[in-house]
Write an enzyme that holds these catalytic residues in place. Sequence first.
Site, mmCIF file in Angstrom:
data_model
loop_
_atom_site.group_PDB
_atom_site.id
_atom_site.type_symbol
_atom_site.label_atom_id
_atom_site.label_comp_id
_atom_site.label_asym_id
_atom_site.label_seq_id
_atom_site.Cartn_x
_atom_site.Cartn_y
_atom_site.Cartn_z
ATOM 1 N N ASP A 32 106.697 37.214 40.010
ATOM 2 C CA ASP A 32 105.587 36.743 39.427
ATOM 3 C C ASP A 32 105.219 35.381 39.719
ATOM 4 O O ASP A 32 104.302 34.890 39.228
ATOM 5 C CB ASP A 32 105.431 36.995 38.026
ATOM 6 C CG ASP A 32 106.290 36.389 37.380
ATOM 7 O OD1 ASP A 32 107.812 36.687 37.653
ATOM 8 O OD2 ASP A 32 106.345 35.623 36.583
ATOM 9 N N HIS A 33 105.950 34.776 40.589
ATOM 10 C CA HIS A 33 105.924 33.620 40.839
ATOM 11 C C HIS A 33 104.631 32.940 41.513
ATOM 12 O O HIS A 33 104.302 31.701 41.566
ATOM 13 C CB HIS A 33 107.128 32.996 41.700
ATOM 14 C CG HIS A 33 108.594 33.087 41.112
ATOM 15 N ND1 HIS A 33 108.733 34.426 40.903
ATOM 16 C CD2 HIS A 33 109.542 32.373 40.464
ATOM 17 C CE1 HIS A 33 110.055 34.435 40.232
ATOM 18 N NE2 HIS A 33 110.583 33.373 40.208
ATOM 19 N N GLY A 34 104.058 33.834 42.618
ATOM 20 C CA GLY A 34 102.906 33.325 43.168
ATOM 21 C C GLY A 34 101.817 32.771 42.223
ATOM 22 O O GLY A 34 100.955 31.975 42.772
ATOM 23 N N VAL A 35 101.689 33.277 40.910
ATOM 24 C CA VAL A 35 100.676 32.798 40.095
ATOM 25 C C VAL A 35 101.131 31.257 39.461
ATOM 26 O O VAL A 35 100.266 30.490 39.349
ATOM 27 C CB VAL A 35 100.373 33.640 38.745
ATOM 28 C CG1 VAL A 35 99.665 32.887 37.554
ATOM 29 C CG2 VAL A 35 99.743 34.914 39.096
ATOM 30 N N SER A 36 102.345 30.959 39.201
ATOM 31 C CA SER A 36 102.786 29.822 38.672
ATOM 32 C C SER A 36 102.912 28.893 39.667
ATOM 33 O O SER A 36 102.555 27.619 39.440
ATOM 34 C CB SER A 36 104.149 30.012 38.024
ATOM 35 O OG SER A 36 105.054 30.622 38.622
ATOM 36 N N TYR B 36 112.559 30.755 27.129
ATOM 37 C CA TYR B 36 112.924 29.323 27.561
ATOM 38 C C TYR B 36 112.833 28.334 26.525
ATOM 39 O O TYR B 36 111.834 28.398 25.637
ATOM 40 C CB TYR B 36 112.203 29.138 28.888
ATOM 41 C CG TYR B 36 112.474 30.034 30.015
ATOM 42 C CD1 TYR B 36 113.431 29.839 31.000
ATOM 43 C CD2 TYR B 36 111.654 31.165 30.120
ATOM 44 C CE1 TYR B 36 113.642 30.730 31.874
ATOM 45 C CE2 TYR B 36 111.790 32.114 31.426
ATOM 46 C CZ TYR B 36 112.862 31.807 32.292
ATOM 47 O OH TYR B 36 112.939 32.679 33.269
ATOM 48 N N ARG C 8 111.862 24.793 26.242
ATOM 49 C CA ARG C 8 110.849 23.897 27.363
ATOM 50 C C ARG C 8 110.410 23.030 26.170
ATOM 51 O O ARG C 8 109.102 22.751 25.952
ATOM 52 C CB ARG C 8 109.786 24.643 28.030
ATOM 53 C CG ARG C 8 110.487 25.798 28.952
ATOM 54 C CD ARG C 8 110.761 25.032 30.293
ATOM 55 N NE ARG C 8 111.656 25.881 31.257
ATOM 56 C CZ ARG C 8 111.057 26.849 31.820
ATOM 57 N NH1 ARG C 8 109.606 27.008 31.900
ATOM 58 N NH2 ARG C 8 111.864 27.739 32.647
ATOM 59 N N LYS D 13 115.912 37.800 28.079
ATOM 60 C CA LYS D 13 116.020 37.310 29.447
ATOM 61 C C LYS D 13 116.078 35.857 28.891
ATOM 62 O O LYS D 13 115.083 35.098 28.542
ATOM 63 C CB LYS D 13 115.055 37.351 30.408
ATOM 64 C CG LYS D 13 115.191 36.350 31.743
ATOM 65 C CD LYS D 13 114.237 36.597 32.674
ATOM 66 C CE LYS D 13 114.219 35.573 33.784
ATOM 67 N NZ LYS D 13 113.296 35.841 34.781
ATOM 68 N N GLY E 94 117.536 33.392 37.029
ATOM 69 C CA GLY E 94 118.325 32.629 38.104
ATOM 70 C C GLY E 94 117.981 31.341 38.029
ATOM 71 O O GLY E 94 118.912 30.556 38.682
ATOM 72 N N GLY F 23 114.789 35.604 40.668
ATOM 73 C CA GLY F 23 113.834 35.775 41.409
ATOM 74 C C GLY F 23 113.880 34.999 42.672
ATOM 75 O O GLY F 23 114.348 35.481 43.883
ATOM 76 N N ARG F 24 113.923 33.790 42.659
ATOM 77 C CA ARG F 24 113.645 33.167 44.036
ATOM 78 C C ARG F 24 115.048 33.121 44.786
ATOM 79 O O ARG F 24 115.205 32.850 45.873
ATOM 80 C CB ARG F 24 113.247 31.433 43.840
ATOM 81 C CG ARG F 24 113.982 30.765 43.301
ATOM 82 C CD ARG F 24 113.189 29.291 42.947
ATOM 83 N NE ARG F 24 112.222 29.633 41.963
ATOM 84 C CZ ARG F 24 110.956 28.642 41.954
ATOM 85 N NH1 ARG F 24 110.947 27.873 42.964
ATOM 86 N NH2 ARG F 24 110.065 29.026 41.090
#
Length: 265
Positions: A24-28, A145, A147, A176, A201, A229-230
């Site tokens: 889903d990283h393409g949005v962020s 998370y 943050r 997660k 990750g 993910g990455r």
Amino acid sequence: MTGKEVRLNRLFKHSERMIIVPLDHGVSVGPIQGLEDIPKLVKQVNKGRADAVVVQKGLVPQIKDYLGGDGCELIVHLSASTALSPNSNRKELVATVEQAIRLGATAVSIHVNLGNSHESEMLRDFGKVSNRCDQWGIPLLAMMYVRDGSNNNEFDWVKLKHAARVAEELGADIIKVNYTGNVESFSEVVNAVKLPVVIAGGPKTSSVKDLLIMINEAIRAGAKGTSIGRNIFQSPDPEKLVRVIRQILDSKMTNEGIKELARTL
């Protein structure tokens, strides 16, 4: 057995520990290296025996041929924000449980940043989503998370233990969190809840060896799998890396054994 239990079992399709690959990283952060061809990537991680992928709703039609049956299970991500925002840690709901069901999802996921100035809104959204998940019998993966502006606190076991408990008490089915850095402290996080805990990750690691050692230690601490993910999609060979992660999840290995395994990648 309830519908939610049936779907949860599908997420553990290869063994008692799961491999989730979030894409889903393409949005962020945009179409970064590794995300140029999502269908190809899903095909690769599926061959490596990943259990599920996480995508935003708009990508589902592109990957439908690699989902379900012998393919990966679909987790539709409901949260979003972008790095272009002045407050990128504020996650908003951009899809519904009902939309995910219509797309054929086995589960849905949300992202919550605790310690952020918009924590209360994200917790409110968490409650609404978990209610709908219970109504429809859909498992909920909660990406939790810390943050609060401190990089160290993102890996603080006391704070992550709290984050995991928040997820459990608000109705998550899988949690997660970041890995805390050692087996002893991560055991505290895992043992704080009665739900499956999987590790994030994080940023791309400096070496495959470090990534595999982290995974092995998390499993020794009681983690039920990975949601990475990455470090997977930016690997030179995502399929092979997922196969190696599967081997670690399903075997008892020493860190010395992990180092030997890393040399094969």
